[in-house]
Every structure is written in C-alpha cells, then in structure tokens.
Enzyme design. Structure first.
Site, short mmCIF file in Angstrom:
data_model
loop_
_atom_site.label_atom_id
_atom_site.label_comp_id
_atom_site.label_asym_id
_atom_site.label_seq_id
_atom_site.Cartn_x
_atom_site.Cartn_y
_atom_site.Cartn_z
N MET A 256 0.48 59.18 22.84
CA MET A 256 2.20 58.94 23.40
C MET A 256 2.94 60.27 22.92
SD MET A 256 2.27 54.72 22.88
CE MET A 256 1.28 54.58 21.67
N HIS B 214 -5.12 56.92 22.21
CA HIS B 214 -3.85 56.99 23.21
C HIS B 214 -3.03 57.76 22.64
CE1 HIS B 214 -0.66 54.03 24.96
NE2 HIS B 214 -0.57 55.20 25.59
N MET C 231 1.85 58.46 18.19
CA MET C 231 3.19 58.60 18.76
C MET C 231 3.87 59.99 18.06
SD MET C 231 4.21 54.66 18.48
CE MET C 231 3.20 53.26 18.81
N ASP D 206 -2.36 47.34 27.46
CA ASP D 206 -1.93 47.72 26.06
C ASP D 206 -0.48 47.27 25.95
OD1 ASP D 206 -1.31 48.69 23.62
OD2 ASP D 206 -1.71 50.54 24.05
N ASP E 61 -3.23 54.44 18.36
CA ASP E 61 -1.80 55.07 19.01
C ASP E 61 -1.40 56.09 18.12
OD1 ASP E 61 -1.78 53.05 21.10
OD2 ASP E 61 -1.46 51.55 19.57
N HIS F 181 -8.82 51.18 18.81
CA HIS F 181 -7.60 51.82 19.64
C HIS F 181 -6.66 52.44 18.76
CE1 HIS F 181 -5.14 52.39 23.37
NE2 HIS F 181 -4.36 51.94 22.46
N SER G 229 -5.88 47.42 17.89
CA SER G 229 -4.92 48.59 17.66
C SER G 229 -4.80 48.63 16.03
CB SER G 229 -3.49 48.54 18.25
OG SER G 229 -3.06 49.38 17.95
N MET H 296 0.42 50.25 30.49
CA MET H 296 1.25 49.67 29.32
C MET H 296 2.21 48.26 29.83
SD MET H 296 0.83 51.66 26.87
CE MET H 296 1.87 50.79 25.68
#
Length: 225
Positions: free
Chosen positions: A68, A66, A37, A175, A35, A33, A8, A137
């Site tokens: 979120m 990913h 957010m 994850d 993330d 990866h 990540s 998750m």
C-alpha cells in the site's frame, strides 16, 4: 477450490513477533499476509523490508505481501529478496500497471492487483488476463478492525464471471472486515483467499481463531458447491 486463510501479521504482537510467526506455522492458516504502508498512499505507516526479512526467517508459510505504497516498482525486488512469494500492488498507485505486473512476475513472484472499495472492476479488464491474484479491499485501507463494506461483494461476483468468461486463472482475495459472521456471504460470493487480522489476533487464541475461520470458510464453500 479450498479456501485459504491468510492472517494479517500487522495485527500481531510485534513485541513477540517471532513467537507469533511460529504460532502461525503451527496453525491451520495457509499464508501470512504482510501489509506494507507508507503514510502517503494510505494514512498510516506500518512495516518495511527489515521486518519482512525477520518474518521470513521464522515463517514456514508463504508471505503474501500487500504494498500500500506509492511507486511500488522501486521496492518490488527488495521485498521479493526479503521473502515475498506473492506481491500485490494497488491499481490506484500504479501509472503503468502492466509494467508493474511484468516486473513482479519476472523476478519469480506471483503478481496481484489490489483494488480499493471505490474503484470499479472494469478498470482491471485490460490487465486481468495477466495477473495471478485480485485483492479486493472490503474496507478503506490503512487501519485494522474496520467494518466490512458489503457492496464489495458485487465486485467479487463480477470477477467470478470475468474469470469464467475468459477461462482465466487468477485467484480472488478479500482484505478487511473478515470475521466469522461475514465469511459465509464472502465465500459464497466467490472469494477464495481470506485476509484476517483482528479476527485472528484480536481476542482469544490466534491459533484457535485461525482454525475457526478456516472451518467457517470451508463450510460456506461446501454450501456454495
């Protein structure tokens, strides 16, 4: 199936992001990866489209993005153009999940669905034949370095059973809380893709750490077989 390690990038040194990405290019990691957010769906804000574009300029490995975020349908195409080869959206954030999956696949991305620890797997059963990836998750999303939630492994086993029963092809990703001490039970439960942030970038040489994680996952996979 060979285990995949996906560090990540959120846990990397953002003051030296180009260096960190190039290091991952030379490591045994398979994917990167990313993330994303928004501070609404999760209680944190991370990075956005310009940073993904910057990562892509230097990355030689696929970007596993990913989201979120709320209303992911508004941003899917932009993240694909920024460099994502896989995009996962949260079942909890999507009012029209089937439409979201179709949208992702229609622009040439693999489509994943991420599932929070409290969300039951049966909520996926009417969509599961259409998706390429399930991202479980194993911590509550929003922050790194959290403790692994072991009960998520029951969901892994259920996904393995559903896949075999329906002869489906989705891959299973986990994850959160992935580390050398949790990898054996994670892989033996049926996980194929391991997202790791703190375990790669936290202490020591990230390149060496990624190799150790892959070695542990490969050994666990052989024991499972």
């Amino acid at each position: 199936m060979k285990p995949i390690v996906a560090p990540s990038i959120l846990a990397a040194d953002f003051a030296n992001l180009e260096k960190e990405v190039k290091m991952l290019n030379q490591s045994q990691a398979d994917w990167i990866h990313v993330d994303v957010m928004d501070g609404v769906f999760v209680p944190n804000i991370s990075l956005g489209i310009p940073v993904v574009e910057a990562i892509r300029r230097h990355a030689k490995k696929p970007l596993d993005v990913h989201l979120m975020i709320v209303h992911p349908e508004n941003y899917v195409e932009a993240f694909h153009k920024a460099g994502a080869s896989r995009i996962s959206v949260h079942i909890e954030a999507c009012h029209h999940l089937h439409r979201n999956i179709q949208q992702i696949q229609s622009i040439g991305c693999k489509a994943g669905v991420a599932v929070n620890p409290h969300t039951p797997i049966q909520d996926l059963e009417n969509i599961i034949a259409d998706i390429d990836l399930v991202c479980l998750m194993s911590v509550n999303p929003g922050f790194g370095a959290q403790k692994f939630i072991p009960s998520v492994l029951h969901k892994v086993r259920r996904l393995v059973d559903l896949r075999a029963l329906g002869r489906l092809k989705y891959r299973i990703e986990i994850d959160g809380g992935v580390a050398l001490d949790t990898i054996p039970e994670i892989v033996q439960a049926g996980v194929e893709i391991l997202v790791a942030g703190n375990a790669v970038f936290g202490k020591g040489d990230p390149k060496v750490n990624a190799g150790k994680l892959l070695k542990a996952a490969t050994e666990a996979s052989l024991l499972k077989a």
